[in-house]
Design a protein around this motif. Sequence first.
Motif, short mmCIF file in Angstrom:
data_model
loop_
_atom_site.label_atom_id
_atom_site.label_comp_id
_atom_site.label_asym_id
_atom_site.label_seq_id
_atom_site.Cartn_x
_atom_site.Cartn_y
_atom_site.Cartn_z
N PHE A 56 2.64 15.24 -2.03
CA PHE A 56 3.72 14.66 -2.82
C PHE A 56 3.28 13.23 -3.16
CE2 PHE A 56 7.80 12.77 -3.75
CZ PHE A 56 8.60 13.82 -4.18
N HIS A 57 2.76 13.07 -4.38
CA HIS A 57 2.08 11.81 -4.72
C HIS A 57 2.30 11.42 -6.18
CE1 HIS A 57 -0.18 12.63 -1.01
NE2 HIS A 57 -0.54 13.80 -1.51
N CYS A 107 -0.68 5.13 -4.34
CA CYS A 107 0.41 6.10 -4.40
C CYS A 107 1.70 5.41 -3.98
CB CYS A 107 0.08 7.27 -3.46
SG CYS A 107 1.45 8.42 -3.21
N VAL A 109 4.28 6.64 -2.76
CA VAL A 109 4.82 7.18 -1.50
C VAL A 109 4.05 6.65 -0.30
CG1 VAL A 109 5.28 9.28 -0.17
CG2 VAL A 109 5.62 9.26 -2.65
N HIS A 110 2.74 6.65 -0.40
CA HIS A 110 1.90 6.34 0.76
C HIS A 110 1.30 4.95 0.73
CE1 HIS A 110 2.06 10.83 0.57
NE2 HIS A 110 2.41 10.61 1.80
N MET A 114 -3.17 5.04 0.64
CA MET A 114 -3.65 6.04 -0.33
C MET A 114 -3.93 5.30 -1.62
SD MET A 114 -1.80 9.58 -1.55
CE MET A 114 -2.61 10.67 -2.71
CU LIG Z 1 0.68 9.87 -1.79
#
Ligand SMILES: [Cu+2]
Length: 133
Positions: A56-57, A107, A109-110, A114
């Motif tokens: 999920f990126h 990213c 999210v990360h 990432m």
């Molecule tokens: Cu990610």
Amino acid sequence: MRPAPLLFLLTLALPSLAQAADHEVIVGADGQNAYSPNQLTISAGDTVTFRQVGGFHNVSSSPGAVTAFRCGPNGCDGVGAGNGDPGGGTWQQTVAFPDAGTANYFCDVHGQSMSGTIVVNPVPVTLQSFDID
Ligand SMILES: [Cu+2]
């Protein structure tokens, strides 16, 4: 003699068009929160296709990137009705890099765990001389 300037400009433009290439960055390969490769060197005029295969990126350029982009499964920010929000599944988006410079990205999210870097080298211009009868 009038057409001479036009012929000269076409000669300058053709080498960069001929060398344009697409490069692929895999997003989320092997279940990892990573880009592969995360270091990529390309030439001005090339494109990079980000292809998510899992997780999920998204891909989001850092401030100061030579080309700003933010892309995910729903498209890219600023491109039509698309937006670069992160998401799951498989998707791919292609980003063009017309100018030389560096683009760091990550990213949403990360975060910085990432992340990746694209170095865009200038295309050398070869001046050619020729005679016009
Ligand atoms: Cu990610």
